[in-house]
Design a protein around this motif. Structure first.
Motif, PDB file in Angstrom:
ATOM      1  N   ARG A  56      -4.376 -37.344  10.911  1.00  0.00           N
ATOM      2  CA  ARG A  56      -4.415 -37.316  12.372  1.00  0.00           C
ATOM      3  C   ARG A  56      -4.947 -38.640  12.919  1.00  0.00           C
ATOM      4  NH1 ARG A  56      -7.311 -32.254  13.928  1.00  0.00           N
ATOM      5  NH2 ARG A  56      -5.271 -31.326  13.493  1.00  0.00           N
ATOM      6  N   ALA A  57      -5.952 -39.193  12.249  1.00  0.00           N
ATOM      7  CA  ALA A  57      -6.513 -40.468  12.689  1.00  0.00           C
ATOM      8  C   ALA A  57      -5.510 -41.602  12.521  1.00  0.00           C
ATOM      9  CB  ALA A  57      -7.787 -40.771  11.911  1.00  0.00           C
ATOM     10  N   LYS A  58      -4.757 -41.559  11.428  1.00  0.00           N
ATOM     11  CA  LYS A  58      -3.773 -42.607  11.189  1.00  0.00           C
ATOM     12  C   LYS A  58      -2.620 -42.526  12.184  1.00  0.00           C
ATOM     13  CE  LYS A  58      -4.586 -43.326   6.228  1.00  0.00           C
ATOM     14  NZ  LYS A  58      -4.812 -44.772   6.288  1.00  0.00           N
ATOM     15  N   ALA A  63       1.389 -48.070  13.978  1.00  0.00           N
ATOM     16  CA  ALA A  63       1.477 -48.722  12.677  1.00  0.00           C
ATOM     17  C   ALA A  63       2.912 -49.177  12.456  1.00  0.00           C
ATOM     18  CB  ALA A  63       1.044 -47.772  11.559  1.00  0.00           C
ATOM     19  N   THR A  64       3.066 -50.373  11.966  1.00  0.00           N
ATOM     20  CA  THR A  64       4.387 -50.890  11.656  1.00  0.00           C
ATOM     21  C   THR A  64       4.865 -50.297  10.341  1.00  0.00           C
ATOM     22  OG1 THR A  64       3.555 -52.767  10.378  1.00  0.00           O
ATOM     23  CG2 THR A  64       3.738 -53.055  12.782  1.00  0.00           C
ATOM     24  N   PRO A  65       6.180 -50.331  10.088  1.00  0.00           N
ATOM     25  CA  PRO A  65       6.678 -49.846   8.789  1.00  0.00           C
ATOM     26  C   PRO A  65       6.008 -50.542   7.607  1.00  0.00           C
ATOM     27  CG  PRO A  65       8.491 -50.097  10.316  1.00  0.00           C
ATOM     28  CD  PRO A  65       7.284 -50.665  10.999  1.00  0.00           C
ATOM     29  N   THR A  66       5.746 -51.824   7.750  1.00  0.00           N
ATOM     30  CA  THR A  66       5.094 -52.564   6.665  1.00  0.00           C
ATOM     31  C   THR A  66       3.690 -52.031   6.409  1.00  0.00           C
ATOM     32  OG1 THR A  66       6.337 -54.561   7.222  1.00  0.00           O
ATOM     33  CG2 THR A  66       4.359 -54.849   5.873  1.00  0.00           C
ATOM     34  N   GLU A  67       2.956 -51.724   7.481  1.00  0.00           N
ATOM     35  CA  GLU A  67       1.601 -51.196   7.329  1.00  0.00           C
ATOM     36  C   GLU A  67       1.612 -49.828   6.673  1.00  0.00           C
ATOM     37  OE1 GLU A  67      -0.687 -53.328  11.120  1.00  0.00           O
ATOM     38  OE2 GLU A  67       0.368 -51.426  11.393  1.00  0.00           O
ATOM     39  N   VAL A  68       2.586 -49.001   7.045  1.00  0.00           N
ATOM     40  CA  VAL A  68       2.697 -47.672   6.439  1.00  0.00           C
ATOM     41  C   VAL A  68       2.989 -47.791   4.955  1.00  0.00           C
ATOM     42  CG1 VAL A  68       4.017 -45.533   6.392  1.00  0.00           C
ATOM     43  CG2 VAL A  68       3.396 -46.566   8.587  1.00  0.00           C
ATOM     44  N   MET A  69       3.942 -48.654   4.591  1.00  0.00           N
ATOM     45  CA  MET A  69       4.280 -48.844   3.181  1.00  0.00           C
ATOM     46  C   MET A  69       3.088 -49.377   2.395  1.00  0.00           C
ATOM     47  SD  MET A  69       8.134 -50.372   3.618  1.00  0.00           S
ATOM     48  CE  MET A  69       8.405 -50.586   1.870  1.00  0.00           C
ATOM     49  N   ALA A  70       2.365 -50.314   2.994  1.00  0.00           N
ATOM     50  CA  ALA A  70       1.185 -50.871   2.330  1.00  0.00           C
ATOM     51  C   ALA A  70       0.114 -49.806   2.133  1.00  0.00           C
ATOM     52  CB  ALA A  70       0.631 -52.040   3.145  1.00  0.00           C
ATOM     53  N   ALA A  71      -0.054 -48.919   3.140  1.00  0.00           N
ATOM     54  CA  ALA A  71      -1.047 -47.853   3.037  1.00  0.00           C
ATOM     55  C   ALA A  71      -0.687 -46.873   1.921  1.00  0.00           C
ATOM     56  CB  ALA A  71      -1.171 -47.120   4.368  1.00  0.00           C
ATOM     57  N   VAL A  72       0.602 -46.537   1.814  1.00  0.00           N
ATOM     58  CA  VAL A  72       1.053 -45.614   0.760  1.00  0.00           C
ATOM     59  C   VAL A  72       0.801 -46.226  -0.615  1.00  0.00           C
ATOM     60  CG1 VAL A  72       3.078 -44.506  -0.259  1.00  0.00           C
ATOM     61  CG2 VAL A  72       2.742 -44.460   2.217  1.00  0.00           C
ATOM     62  N   LEU A  73       1.161 -47.506  -0.774  1.00  0.00           N
ATOM     63  CA  LEU A  73       0.921 -48.181  -2.046  1.00  0.00           C
ATOM     64  C   LEU A  73      -0.574 -48.264  -2.344  1.00  0.00           C
ATOM     65  CD1 LEU A  73       3.544 -51.063  -1.770  1.00  0.00           C
ATOM     66  CD2 LEU A  73       3.636 -49.073  -3.287  1.00  0.00           C
ATOM     67  N   LEU A 201      -6.267 -31.975 -17.524  1.00  0.00           N
ATOM     68  CA  LEU A 201      -6.600 -33.271 -16.965  1.00  0.00           C
ATOM     69  C   LEU A 201      -6.502 -33.166 -15.455  1.00  0.00           C
ATOM     70  CD1 LEU A 201      -4.834 -35.993 -19.166  1.00  0.00           C
ATOM     71  CD2 LEU A 201      -7.285 -35.519 -18.980  1.00  0.00           C
ATOM     72  N   TYR A 202      -7.539 -33.627 -14.767  1.00  0.00           N
ATOM     73  CA  TYR A 202      -7.572 -33.562 -13.313  1.00  0.00           C
ATOM     74  C   TYR A 202      -7.277 -34.949 -12.758  1.00  0.00           C
ATOM     75  CZ  TYR A 202      -9.740 -29.209 -14.611  1.00  0.00           C
ATOM     76  OH  TYR A 202      -9.994 -27.992 -15.186  1.00  0.00           O
ATOM     77  N   LEU A 203      -6.161 -35.057 -12.050  1.00  0.00           N
ATOM     78  CA  LEU A 203      -5.645 -36.334 -11.606  1.00  0.00           C
ATOM     79  C   LEU A 203      -5.670 -36.395 -10.085  1.00  0.00           C
ATOM     80  CD1 LEU A 203      -2.548 -36.283 -13.984  1.00  0.00           C
ATOM     81  CD2 LEU A 203      -4.844 -37.139 -14.474  1.00  0.00           C
ATOM     82  N   GLN A 204      -6.332 -37.406  -9.559  1.00  0.00           N
ATOM     83  CA  GLN A 204      -6.461 -37.528  -8.107  1.00  0.00           C
ATOM     84  C   GLN A 204      -5.098 -37.752  -7.466  1.00  0.00           C
ATOM     85  OE1 GLN A 204      -9.830 -39.726  -6.511  1.00  0.00           O
ATOM     86  NE2 GLN A 204      -8.453 -40.861  -5.162  1.00  0.00           N
ATOM     87  N   SER A 205      -4.849 -37.050  -6.347  1.00  0.00           N
ATOM     88  CA  SER A 205      -3.542 -37.150  -5.688  1.00  0.00           C
ATOM     89  C   SER A 205      -3.692 -37.241  -4.171  1.00  0.00           C
ATOM     90  CB  SER A 205      -2.674 -35.940  -6.048  1.00  0.00           C
ATOM     91  OG  SER A 205      -3.299 -34.728  -5.617  1.00  0.00           O
ATOM     92  N   ALA A 206      -4.736 -37.941  -3.712  1.00  0.00           N
ATOM     93  CA  ALA A 206      -4.976 -38.063  -2.275  1.00  0.00           C
ATOM     94  C   ALA A 206      -3.995 -39.044  -1.649  1.00  0.00           C
ATOM     95  CB  ALA A 206      -6.407 -38.543  -2.039  1.00  0.00           C
ATOM     96  N   HIS A 207      -3.486 -38.664  -0.488  1.00  0.00           N
ATOM     97  CA  HIS A 207      -2.554 -39.519   0.240  1.00  0.00           C
ATOM     98  C   HIS A 207      -2.862 -39.451   1.721  1.00  0.00           C
ATOM     99  CE1 HIS A 207       0.032 -40.424  -3.185  1.00  0.00           C
ATOM    100  NE2 HIS A 207      -0.092 -39.162  -3.530  1.00  0.00           N
ATOM    101  N   GLY A 208      -2.893 -40.602   2.365  1.00  0.00           N
ATOM    102  CA  GLY A 208      -3.140 -40.641   3.809  1.00  0.00           C
ATOM    103  C   GLY A 208      -1.891 -40.433   4.619  1.00  0.00           C
ATOM    104  N   PHE A 209      -0.719 -40.751   4.042  1.00  0.00           N
ATOM    105  CA  PHE A 209       0.548 -40.555   4.757  1.00  0.00           C
ATOM    106  C   PHE A 209       1.413 -39.616   3.979  1.00  0.00           C
ATOM    107  CE2 PHE A 209      -0.781 -44.531   6.751  1.00  0.00           C
ATOM    108  CZ  PHE A 209      -0.343 -44.378   8.052  1.00  0.00           C
TER     109      PHE A 209
END
Length: 209
Positions: A56-58, A63-73, A201-209
């Motif tokens: 919600r904060a994001k 945000a530009t497409p480039t910023e979104v892609m960078a955030a996902v990466l 095995l517990y694998l972190q899967s947090a994503h902001g987008f």
């Protein structure tokens, strides 16, 4: 969630009991009183709602497409670093030994975990005598049919990440009943499949987008 935001008198009215009964209920659960009970409820929902609040904060800012892609990466990099730092050596060795010594290895994963299941099965084919992904064309129904052939020499790797797919949990349970060893790749000890696993095995899967 409603109980976590109610005063004790509001809670008592909502469930049609006295305030004293509501307080005894909290104490019976091991808390000093209703305020401590409510605090613990709120704490539980804070972690559950954190990803929603983060998104919600994001979304509230441009945000530009480039910023979104960078955030996902960036999220992917953070997840991988967290996984690398938290890998338990003993569990990793046990999992490798179980897979390497198995007669048959089945990999189950459906929904968003289906692609991961197929990729893992493809990678294991170089090292195992028999590997089969249950995320193929037949889906869960086909996967269920293969369970009757399982025995104690077999391993079933179950990949399960939010939102958890009931088919994966069901297959893990049925495979365990047949005596197969269960290896779970999931996000937390509270994940449904974790309780069924011999190794996890517990694998972190947090994503902001």
């Amino acid at each position: 969630f409603r109980a976590a935001t109610m005063r004790i008198d509001e809670f008592a009215t909502a469930v049609d009991v006295s305030v004293a009964t509501a307080d005894r209920f909290a104490r019976a659960l091991g808390f000093e009183g209703y305020p401590q009970f409510r605090t613990e409820l709120v704490r539980g929902f804070e972690s559950a709602l954190a990803p929603i609040e983060k998104m919600r904060a994001k979304l509230a800012r441009d945000a530009t497409p480039t910023e979104v892609m960078a955030a996902v990466l960036g999220d992917g990099i953070d997840n991988l670093q967290a996984i690398r730092q938290s890998l338990p050596a003993d569990v990793c060795e046990q999992i490798v030994d179980a897979i390497a010594g198995a007669r048959r290895v089945l990999v189950a994963g459906f929904g968003t975990s289906g692609f991961l299941a197929g990729a893992l099965a493809h990678g294991l084919e170089l090292y195992c005598n028999f590997v089969q992904s249950l995320a193929g064309i037949g889906g869960p129904a086909h996967g269920a049919r293969t369970l009757f052939k399982l025995n104690t020499q077999d391993v079933v790797v179950v990949i399960s990440f939010p939102r958890y797919v009931q088919d994966s949990i069901t297959i893990a349970g049925k495979a365990r009943e047949r005596g197969a060893r269960i290896i779970a790749l999931t996000d937390a000890p509270t994940a449904p499949v974790a309780a069924l696993a011999d190794h996890a095995l517990y694998l972190q899967s947090a994503h902001g987008f």
